[in-house]
Design a protein around this motif. Structure first.
Motif, PDB file in Angstrom:
ATOM      1  N   GLY A  29      25.610  37.255  82.764  1.00 10.32           N
ATOM      2  CA  GLY A  29      24.778  37.515  81.159  1.00 10.32           C
ATOM      3  C   GLY A  29      25.854  36.499  79.974  1.00 10.32           C
ATOM      4  O   GLY A  29      25.560  36.953  79.539  1.00 10.32           O
ATOM      5  N   GLY A  30      26.299  35.752  81.000  1.00 14.53           N
ATOM      6  CA  GLY A  30      27.528  34.951  79.726  1.00 14.53           C
ATOM      7  C   GLY A  30      28.745  35.652  80.168  1.00 14.53           C
ATOM      8  O   GLY A  30      29.187  36.193  80.887  1.00 14.53           O
ATOM      9  N   TRP A  31      29.701  34.597  78.460  1.00 10.71           N
ATOM     10  CA  TRP A  31      31.270  34.923  78.536  1.00 10.71           C
ATOM     11  C   TRP A  31      31.418  36.304  78.468  1.00 10.71           C
ATOM     12  O   TRP A  31      32.258  36.725  78.999  1.00 10.71           O
ATOM     13  CB  TRP A  31      31.460  33.690  77.427  1.00 10.71           C
ATOM     14  CG  TRP A  31      33.080  33.974  77.957  1.00 10.71           C
ATOM     15  CD1 TRP A  31      33.947  34.826  76.748  1.00 10.71           C
ATOM     16  CD2 TRP A  31      34.040  33.208  78.107  1.00 10.71           C
ATOM     17  NE1 TRP A  31      35.267  34.306  76.521  1.00 10.71           N
ATOM     18  CE2 TRP A  31      35.218  33.684  78.083  1.00 10.71           C
ATOM     19  CE3 TRP A  31      34.421  32.281  78.960  1.00 10.71           C
ATOM     20  CZ2 TRP A  31      36.332  32.649  78.172  1.00 10.71           C
ATOM     21  CZ3 TRP A  31      34.923  31.591  79.495  1.00 10.71           C
ATOM     22  CH2 TRP A  31      36.872  31.939  79.621  1.00 10.71           C
ATOM     23  N   MET A  32      30.837  36.557  77.352  1.00 11.43           N
ATOM     24  CA  MET A  32      31.602  37.783  76.887  1.00 11.43           C
ATOM     25  C   MET A  32      30.956  39.202  77.862  1.00 11.43           C
ATOM     26  O   MET A  32      31.949  39.696  77.756  1.00 11.43           O
ATOM     27  CB  MET A  32      30.553  38.479  75.511  1.00 11.43           C
ATOM     28  CG  MET A  32      30.929  37.562  74.336  1.00 11.43           C
ATOM     29  SD  MET A  32      32.433  37.022  73.954  1.00 11.43           S
ATOM     30  CE  MET A  32      33.517  38.832  73.337  1.00 11.43           C
ATOM     31  N   PRO A  33      29.912  38.999  79.049  1.00 12.50           N
ATOM     32  CA  PRO A  33      30.236  40.489  79.777  1.00 12.50           C
ATOM     33  C   PRO A  33      30.947  40.288  80.562  1.00 12.50           C
ATOM     34  O   PRO A  33      31.782  41.218  81.480  1.00 12.50           O
ATOM     35  CB  PRO A  33      28.958  40.309  80.403  1.00 12.50           C
ATOM     36  CG  PRO A  33      27.770  39.223  79.026  1.00 12.50           C
ATOM     37  CD  PRO A  33      28.646  38.921  78.398  1.00 12.50           C
ATOM     38  N   MET A  34      31.402  38.818  80.847  1.00 14.37           N
ATOM     39  CA  MET A  34      32.725  38.394  82.081  1.00 14.37           C
ATOM     40  C   MET A  34      34.156  39.106  81.372  1.00 14.37           C
ATOM     41  O   MET A  34      34.881  39.593  81.707  1.00 14.37           O
ATOM     42  CB  MET A  34      32.349  37.360  82.391  1.00 14.37           C
ATOM     43  CG  MET A  34      33.681  37.070  83.364  1.00 14.37           C
ATOM     44  SD  MET A  34      35.064  36.246  82.198  1.00 14.37           S
ATOM     45  CE  MET A  34      34.677  34.760  81.786  1.00 14.37           C
ATOM     46  N   LYS A  35      34.111  38.616  80.135  1.00 11.23           N
ATOM     47  CA  LYS A  35      35.296  39.220  79.554  1.00 11.23           C
ATOM     48  C   LYS A  35      35.487  40.776  79.655  1.00 11.23           C
ATOM     49  O   LYS A  35      36.518  41.505  79.462  1.00 11.23           O
ATOM     50  CB  LYS A  35      35.445  38.492  78.404  1.00 11.23           C
ATOM     51  CG  LYS A  35      36.983  38.582  77.740  1.00 11.23           C
ATOM     52  CD  LYS A  35      36.548  38.141  75.726  1.00 11.23           C
ATOM     53  CE  LYS A  35      38.489  38.118  75.523  1.00 11.23           C
ATOM     54  NZ  LYS A  35      38.508  37.045  74.517  1.00 11.23           N
ATOM     55  N   ALA A  36      34.865  41.587  79.481  1.00  7.60           N
ATOM     56  CA  ALA A  36      34.475  42.715  79.074  1.00  7.60           C
ATOM     57  C   ALA A  36      34.775  43.288  80.486  1.00  7.60           C
ATOM     58  O   ALA A  36      35.033  44.726  80.506  1.00  7.60           O
ATOM     59  CB  ALA A  36      32.476  43.204  78.158  1.00  7.60           C
ATOM     60  N   GLU A  37      34.385  42.315  81.316  1.00  5.00           N
ATOM     61  CA  GLU A  37      34.412  43.270  82.567  1.00  5.00           C
ATOM     62  C   GLU A  37      36.172  43.673  82.636  1.00  5.00           C
ATOM     63  O   GLU A  37      36.416  44.105  83.578  1.00  5.00           O
ATOM     64  CB  GLU A  37      33.742  42.527  83.892  1.00  5.00           C
ATOM     65  CG  GLU A  37      33.826  42.791  85.323  1.00  5.00           C
ATOM     66  CD  GLU A  37      33.677  45.015  85.713  1.00  5.00           C
ATOM     67  OE1 GLU A  37      34.175  45.340  86.277  1.00  5.00           O
ATOM     68  OE2 GLU A  37      33.070  45.255  84.813  1.00  5.00           O
ATOM     69  N   LEU A  38      36.174  42.287  82.570  1.00  2.51           N
ATOM     70  CA  LEU A  38      37.655  42.097  83.144  1.00  2.51           C
ATOM     71  C   LEU A  38      38.869  42.781  82.143  1.00  2.51           C
ATOM     72  O   LEU A  38      39.324  43.240  82.697  1.00  2.51           O
ATOM     73  CB  LEU A  38      38.220  41.035  82.569  1.00  2.51           C
ATOM     74  CG  LEU A  38      37.997  39.681  83.436  1.00  2.51           C
ATOM     75  CD1 LEU A  38      38.013  37.890  83.309  1.00  2.51           C
ATOM     76  CD2 LEU A  38      38.781  39.758  85.118  1.00  2.51           C
ATOM     77  N   LEU A  39      38.306  43.592  80.950  1.00  2.00           N
ATOM     78  CA  LEU A  39      38.762  43.636  80.067  1.00  2.00           C
ATOM     79  C   LEU A  39      38.677  45.522  80.272  1.00  2.00           C
ATOM     80  O   LEU A  39      39.519  46.437  80.497  1.00  2.00           O
ATOM     81  CB  LEU A  39      38.147  44.117  78.596  1.00  2.00           C
ATOM     82  CG  LEU A  39      38.904  44.626  77.395  1.00  2.00           C
ATOM     83  CD1 LEU A  39      40.418  44.218  77.523  1.00  2.00           C
ATOM     84  CD2 LEU A  39      38.462  44.257  76.276  1.00  2.00           C
ATOM     85  N   LYS A  40      37.479  45.732  81.067  1.00  2.00           N
ATOM     86  CA  LYS A  40      37.446  46.962  81.789  1.00  2.00           C
ATOM     87  C   LYS A  40      38.431  47.889  83.287  1.00  2.00           C
ATOM     88  O   LYS A  40      39.407  48.920  83.410  1.00  2.00           O
ATOM     89  CB  LYS A  40      35.838  47.333  82.556  1.00  2.00           C
ATOM     90  CG  LYS A  40      36.035  48.439  83.147  1.00  2.00           C
ATOM     91  CD  LYS A  40      34.142  47.767  83.374  1.00  2.00           C
ATOM     92  CE  LYS A  40      33.866  49.476  84.429  1.00  2.00           C
ATOM     93  NZ  LYS A  40      32.649  49.899  84.150  1.00  2.00           N
ATOM     94  N   GLY A  41      38.727  46.181  83.632  1.00  2.47           N
ATOM     95  CA  GLY A  41      39.934  46.861  84.922  1.00  2.47           C
ATOM     96  C   GLY A  41      40.517  46.263  84.672  1.00  2.47           C
ATOM     97  O   GLY A  41      41.682  46.077  85.057  1.00  2.47           O
TER      98      GLY A  41
END
Length: 546
Positions: A208-220
């Motif tokens: 779904g793009g860069w931001m969802p990937m970054k959000a998942e990294l932040l979450k973990g």
């Protein structure tokens, strides 16, 4: 297991490269066929900058990179992208400082250059190390990565499939020489990049793009995976190891390794050689985004349940066996047909790496071994010996596969080997080109002692992993070994002062600014402007991704 359509595309691509390679080597792309040794080994010194840049990139980027950089992206994030961006700095060194000497001296091999700057003993030692590294690093490791891919995707027997691919590659490489290698590598680079862009877009779109990937990294709590330079975090590559250690590996690989530099030796003139090297430097910016980043996307896709890794299995520590992550992404993210294109891209990396290494091995055996013992050898004899050497090297590489398969990460395995053989070679090349006082005896002793030290440290690292040597990051170990070699060569140069020959007195820079005074093309083609532009882009990228 993949379908017939994908297999057909892969087979068609292999046959296409075979036909193009044979035609290129036979002279069909030129008015006359090259039958001289220079024509066979150095393409008649007619290569222009686009072909040089593409061929340098293709020889460097193999199936190992596609498979292992994605694996590293999954395991540690963008960290191993340092091997790609840091290469830009060493390619600038190659273009500015080394290319003029290599082309001015008219050498066919880098061992030949080392003899002209130092002596015959240095040439012989570099020939041995260069042939060995070409067999192990450039061919055998690439074969291993290619075999893993073909076994995973098609269920083929790894050794049988790799043998077939090697035979096809060997046919056009051995028949056509460097011209066939460069023509096919130019095509293979385009196919490889196209395939890499496809899988990158597929992973980006699925997430779904860069931001969802970054959000998942932040979450973990894993946002550090986006950083290129880190503190000591257990990765084995803290920022200081990258800063101090990579140049030692990079200068040997990009400036002093025959397999890589041979494309530059075939340049039409100095400007084509310089701009070709810089063009490769710009291309080296791409792998972080199209080889490493897809692996990081695979990690976040796995964390969000959008990528099934059950087929990969887990190791004894419960960690995912990430060796096959790239092929898993291909099968789960792409439709049939596009999978075949990706297989063609993977085969491009494998075939280009093998063909480039075989050509360099045949050149060194012919010029640095056979011709030294038989100075009156004809061009026909040199070409025949080179072809025989290529066949033997290929067979030896196949025999090494079971041993090299023990490395958990193929990419780390390659760099681990390089870190222990590069320091003495980097040392004698740097001091030879930049210091008038570097003597022949000092170079010979530094190569011998430095190589023995490197082997001893490598063995101790494996036998006693809990020792200081075993716990030191391999790139920092490369830096320490380099410092020892520098001290040795400087001391030996004072004990055994230099006695320059007619040739060697012109093969070092009298003034550090002299490399920038060479004739340059006007406008954007000026190698000085291109060097500054490349360095500026890489520095900006490091600022963004730190």
């Amino acid at each position: 297991m993949l379908g017939n359509l994908d297999l057909s595309i892969a087979i068609f691509y292999i046959m296409l490269i075979l036909v193009v390679g044979v035609l290129a080597g036979s002279g069909r792309f030129k008015k006359v066929k090259e039958t001289s040794a220079e024509g066979y080994f150095l393409a008649g010194k007619t290569l222009r900058w686009p072909a040089i840049g593409l061929a340098l990139f293709a020889t460097n980027i193999s199936t190992v990179h596609l498979v292992s950089l994605a694996q590293s992206g999954f395991d540690t994030g963008l960290l191993n992208g340092n091997f790609e961006w840091m290469a830009a700095f060493t390619l600038v060194l190659l273009a500015l400082f080394f290319v003029p000497f290599y082309l001015k001296s008219g050498v066919a091999t880098l061992p030949d250059f080392l003899e002209r700057r130092y002596d015959r003993a240095s040439r012989d030692w570099l020939t041995f190390i260069s042939i060995l590294s070409a067999i192990v690093i450039h061919i055998a490791f690439s074969m291993l990565a290619g075999g893993i891919v073909l076994r995973t995707l098609f269920g083929f027997n790894m050794y049988l499939s790799i043998t077939v691919i090697c035979m096809v590659t060997g046919i056009y490489t051995i028949l056509g020489g460097l011209r066939a290698v460069v023509v096919t590598e130019s095509i293979q680079t385009i196919v490889l990049l196209a395939g890499a862009f496809i899988i990158s877009f597929a992973a980006f779109d699925k997430m779904g793009g860069w931001m969802p990937m970054k959000a998942e990294l932040l979450k973990g709590n894993a946002l550090e995976r986006l950083s290129m330079l880190r503190n000591s975090d257990g990765s084995g590559m803290p920022w200081y190891a990258v800063l101090f250690g990579y140049p030692i590996l990079g200068i040997w690989y990009w400036c002093a390794d025959q397999t890589i530099v041979q494309r530059v030796l075939g340049a039409k003139d100095e400007n084509h050689g310089r701009v070709g090297a810089l063009f490769c430097g710009f291309l080296k910016i791409l792998p972080v985004f199209i080889f490493v980043l897809p692996g990081l996307f695979a990690y976040t896709l796995f964390k969000t349940g959008q990528l099934d890794l059950s087929s990969l299995g887990v190791d004894s520590q419960g960690q995912v066996n990430s060796k096959g992550i790239y092929t898993l992404m291909i099968t789960q993210l792409l439709p049939s047909g596009l999978i075949g294109v990706l297989v063609a891209a993977l085969l491009s990396g494998l075939m280009s790496q093998i063909s480039g290494a075989l050509n360099s091995i045949s050149t060194m055996v012919s010029y640095d071994i056979f011709k030294q013992r038989r100075p009156a050898a004809s061009d026909k004899q040199l070409i025949r010996i080179g072809k025989i050497a290529a066949v033997i090297a290929m067979g030896f590489s196949l025999a090494l596969l079971p041993l090299l398969d023990r490395y958990e990460s193929i990419f780390n395995g390659i760099n681990d080997v390089i870190a222990h053989i590069a320091p003495p070679i980097t040392c004698v090349f740097l001091l030879g080109v930049f210091w008038k006082g570097a003597s022949a005896i000092s170079a010979k002793l530094t190569l011998w002692i430095g190589s023995v030290l490197g082997i001893a440290v490598f063995v101790l690292n494996k036998l006693i992993p809990d020792s200081w040597i075993g716990q030191t990051p391999f790139m920092m170990m490369a830096f320490y070994l380099f410092l020892v070699c520098m001290i040795l060569q400087v001391l030996f140069s004072y004990v055994y002062p230099v006695q320059h020959t007619v040739q060697s007195r012109d093969l070092y820079w009298k003034n550090p600014m002299d490399p920038l005074r060479g004739k340059a093309w006007p406008g954007i083609g000026n190698y000085r402007i291109l060097s500054l532009l490349l360095l500026a882009i890489v520095v900006i990228l490091y600022v963004i991704f730190n």
